[in-house]
Design an enzyme around this catalytic site. Structure first.
Site, mmCIF file in Angstrom:
data_model
loop_
_atom_site.group_PDB
_atom_site.id
_atom_site.type_symbol
_atom_site.label_atom_id
_atom_site.label_comp_id
_atom_site.label_asym_id
_atom_site.label_seq_id
_atom_site.Cartn_x
_atom_site.Cartn_y
_atom_site.Cartn_z
ATOM 1 N N GLU A 153 61.407 60.838 29.795
ATOM 2 C CA GLU A 153 62.019 59.764 30.593
ATOM 3 C C GLU A 153 60.977 58.914 31.317
ATOM 4 O OE1 GLU A 153 63.009 62.936 30.622
ATOM 5 O OE2 GLU A 153 65.156 63.006 30.177
ATOM 6 N N HIS A 185 73.900 68.758 36.478
ATOM 7 C CA HIS A 185 74.557 67.892 35.490
ATOM 8 C C HIS A 185 75.873 67.333 36.036
ATOM 9 C CE1 HIS A 185 71.836 70.341 33.042
ATOM 10 N NE2 HIS A 185 71.878 69.382 32.131
#
Lengths: 328, 342
Positions: free
Chosen positions: B63, B132
């Site tokens: 990322e 998450h």
């Protein structure tokens, strides 16, 4: 490929410009900061990272670059900015925090942006890696000419961003070159105590790309190796990692007393100062006469003087302009 | 209308991206699993077939590199749309986001543009654990230099995506997993609404009154808007008339619409799935308090996720999440019983 006389003249003049620039900045930086050192005071507040000694890498690489090529630089950016052709007057005004600065005083010495020559730098280690990969990706996708060069220090090769970006540049075969200026010190931490390999260029193997080492802070050698890597990138053959030995003749930042350096190291480095060494060789090989080199030095001095004058005479920004330019 | 074309948010997002890609060659998409798979939330489905691998790029799990690369590409004239699969993952790449993407326009004095969209999923409620399931809306909205949008329905999702791609500044596009219309994440039917086929923009920075009312203003975003609408329906039976404000954007924040609504109702409940403290709820209440404390007939209330990491066990997570019942209870506390509808 050896540099032409014209290129050598540019390289020497640019190295001298950079050194004189740093010497001028150093002097002005200390105004208002003595006898008690206070970073917030004087015409140039904040941190100051000088590039004395690291000029050969910047000129050896940038001699091959055009304005359209992209450079991302570091927290120690002056030599790279000067070599890339950043407007010296406006760069200096930015370092002084003046309204006429590259970004009107919003950035400062670690955040110099010049869209005309595609130059940007930033203050956090290895931060320019991703943007350089993106710039290279942009050129490849658009079919536009240009390569991207990320200058980093040797300590940045221990950052995650370095590895992620090199892998991405390699897997997408982008026209990107990473140039490591190895000055052997991450602030006070010696490279040998922070880095698992003796030479960072060997890390290129883990990305399946060429890696080169250039010893001796030698502008001729750097020119040659960078020329190959940049030509390779321009030909669409992908990225290269270059590690160049260089010398940090100043502290990490101004005010650094450098107690961590082994005794005698600084003196040994000054004896290998690349600027007198280049002058000596240019004269010895008969490339330039002493008078010609004096002339190049005078040009450099004039450019620095003019830039400092421009910055000093420029007005401060309007305080309330701090609230503008957050969004495009 | 019976013939209205209803889309999920996922399909609306993909349609907006596709329409912009057709007219603007500088738009491209990159992220993890966005090409072959079509995005784990379906919001890039079909794009690879139409546009090919060059413009729809699967990335390595890096990322920092690909978001940093998006900044560099955006500065060089491209318009990248990048996906951070779960917003929770910002921890591995926030330097590229808030130190580069968010600051380079300012640091360059406006001489560099950073036209990029960072789309990222938010929200829990399906027991995916505390790495998450977060929203962290307030974290992104707090840091200057990024526009932040968070649609609650497919119409806004398409219009905000189109506006975000066309914007010359970076936009964080936060989509709630529970609203995507992916069956496996549960489906909120209220999010699937009519979406016009042609391209259009929903202005970034404009809230919407999604239900008019006179007794209490319920301000929310994303999935909270649907909780608020359900609560408003229940409250109607009590004779309490609730107005629901969908913020749609957090940056810029449409303070005017909130202030106008509270000036009318005199009561305020803010619903946010992000953590309770230092977030959207506090910002909205502060906005009202700073503007006119006297506009409030009762203390404002906030319904947000308690200041704890998101727990896994279903009963624990559901206990913490905002829901319509919590909103109804709060409204009953601050509205006079049986107040006539406005």
């Amino acid at each position: 490929m050896a540099p032409s006389k014209e290129t050598l003249g540019w390289m020497y003049r640019t190295m001298v410009t950079s050194r004189r620039y740093e010497n001028a900045i150093e002097k002005i930086y200390l105004e208002g900061k003595t006898p008690v050192f206070n970073m917030a005071r004087g015409p140039i507040p904040g941190e100051m990272h000088l590039s004395n000694g690291q000029e050969p890498v910047a000129v050896g690489v940038c001699a091959h670059l055009k304005p359209e090529d992209i450079v991302t630089a570091t927290h120690r950016p002056h030599h790279q900015a000067i070599a890339k052709g950043v407007d010296l007057d406006r760069m200096t005004a930015e370092i002084f925090g003046k309204a006429t600065g590259l970004s009107g005083g919003r950035g400062g010495h670690m955040h110099l942006f010049d869209a005309d020559v595609n130059f940007a730098c930033s203050g956090i280690i290895a931060q320019g890696m991703g943007p350089a990969v993106g710039g290279a990706l942009s050129r490849k996708m658009q079919g536009k000419p240009g390569v991207a060069v990320a200058f980093i220090g040797e300590s940045a090769a221990n950052q995650g961003a370095f590895h992620e970006a090199m892998n991405l540049a390699a897997v997408w075969k982008l026209p990107m070159i990473c140039v490591i200026e190895d000055n052997a010190w991450g602030i006070s931490v010696a490279k040998r105590t922070s880095t698992s390999v003796e030479h960072n260029h060997v890390r290129a193997a883990s990305y399946g790309i060429p890696g080169h080492y250039v010893s001796g802070n030698d502008p001729w050698k750097i020119y040659e190796v960078a020329g190959e890597a940049i030509a390779r990138a321009r030909a669409g053959e992908g990225p290269t990692l270059i590690e160049a030995e260089t010398y940090r003749l100043a502290g990490h930042f101004m005010g650094d007393t450098e107690g961590y350096r082994p005794k005698g190291e600084k003196q040994a480095l000054f004896e290998r100062d690349p600027i007198p060494a280049m002058r000596k060789r240019l004269e010895a090989e008969g490339t330039f006469t002493a008078a010609e080199l004096d002339g190049l030095e005078a040009e450099a001095a004039a450019a620095v003087d003019a830039a400092i004058r421009f910055a000093r005479e420029s007005a401060d920004p309007k305080p309330e302009d701090a609230l503008t330019a957050v969004f495009a | 209308m019976e013939n209205e074309r209803k889309l999920t948010i996922a399909r609306a997002m993909a349609e907006a991206v596709a329409q912009e890609m057709r007219v603007d060659p500088s738009v491209f998409v990159m992220g993890e699993d966005i090409a072959e798979l079509g995005g784990v939330y379906g919001n890039t489905r079909g794009l690879l077939d139409e546009f090919g691998k060059d413009r729809i790029r699967d990335t390595p799990i890096s990322e920092t590199a690909f978001i940093g690369a998006a900044v560099g590409a955006a500065q060089d004239g491209m318009r990248p749309v990048v996906e951070l699969m779960f917003v929770d993952f910002f921890g591995v790449c926030f330097d590229a986001i808030y130190n580069l993407m968010a600051k380079n326009i300012y640091f360059s004095g406006g001489n560099f543009k950073v036209p990029m969209v960072l789309m990222t999923s938010t929200g829990g409620g399906y027991s995916d654990g505390g790495q998450h399931s977060q929203c962290v809306y307030g974290t992104f909205a707090h840091l200057p230099g990024m526009k932040v949008v968070c649609p609650s329905n497919a119409y806004d999702a398409k219009g905000l995506m189109t506006a975000a791609i066309r914007d010359d500044s970076p936009v964080i596009y936060m989509f709630h997993k529970g609203l995507q219309g992916m069956g496996w994440l549960g489906t909120e039917p209220g999010a699937n609404v009519h979406v016009p086929e042609e391209a259009y923009e929903v202005e970034i920075g404009k809230a919407a009154i999604v239900r008019e009312g006179g007794d209490v203003t319920i301000v929310s975003l994303a999935q909270g808007v649907h909780h608020a609408l359900k609560a408003a329906k229940t409250l109607e039976a009590d004779g309490i008339s609730a107005e629901v404000v969908d913020l749609r954007s957090l940056v810029p924040l449409d303070r005017e619409t909130v202030l106008k609504s509270v000036a009318k109702t005199g009561r305020l409940i803010v619903v946010d799935e992000d953590y309770h403290s230092y977030g959207v709820t506090g910002e909205i209440i502060a906005t009202v308090a700073e503007h006119d404390l006297a506009a409030l007939k009762a203390p404002p209330r906030r319904i947000a996720f308690p200041d704890v990491p998101i727990p896994f066990a279903r009963v624990m997570e559901q206990y913490c999440l905002p829901n319509p019942d919590k909103i109804v209870a709060a409204a009953r506390e601050i509205c006079p019983a049986g107040a006539p509808a406005a």
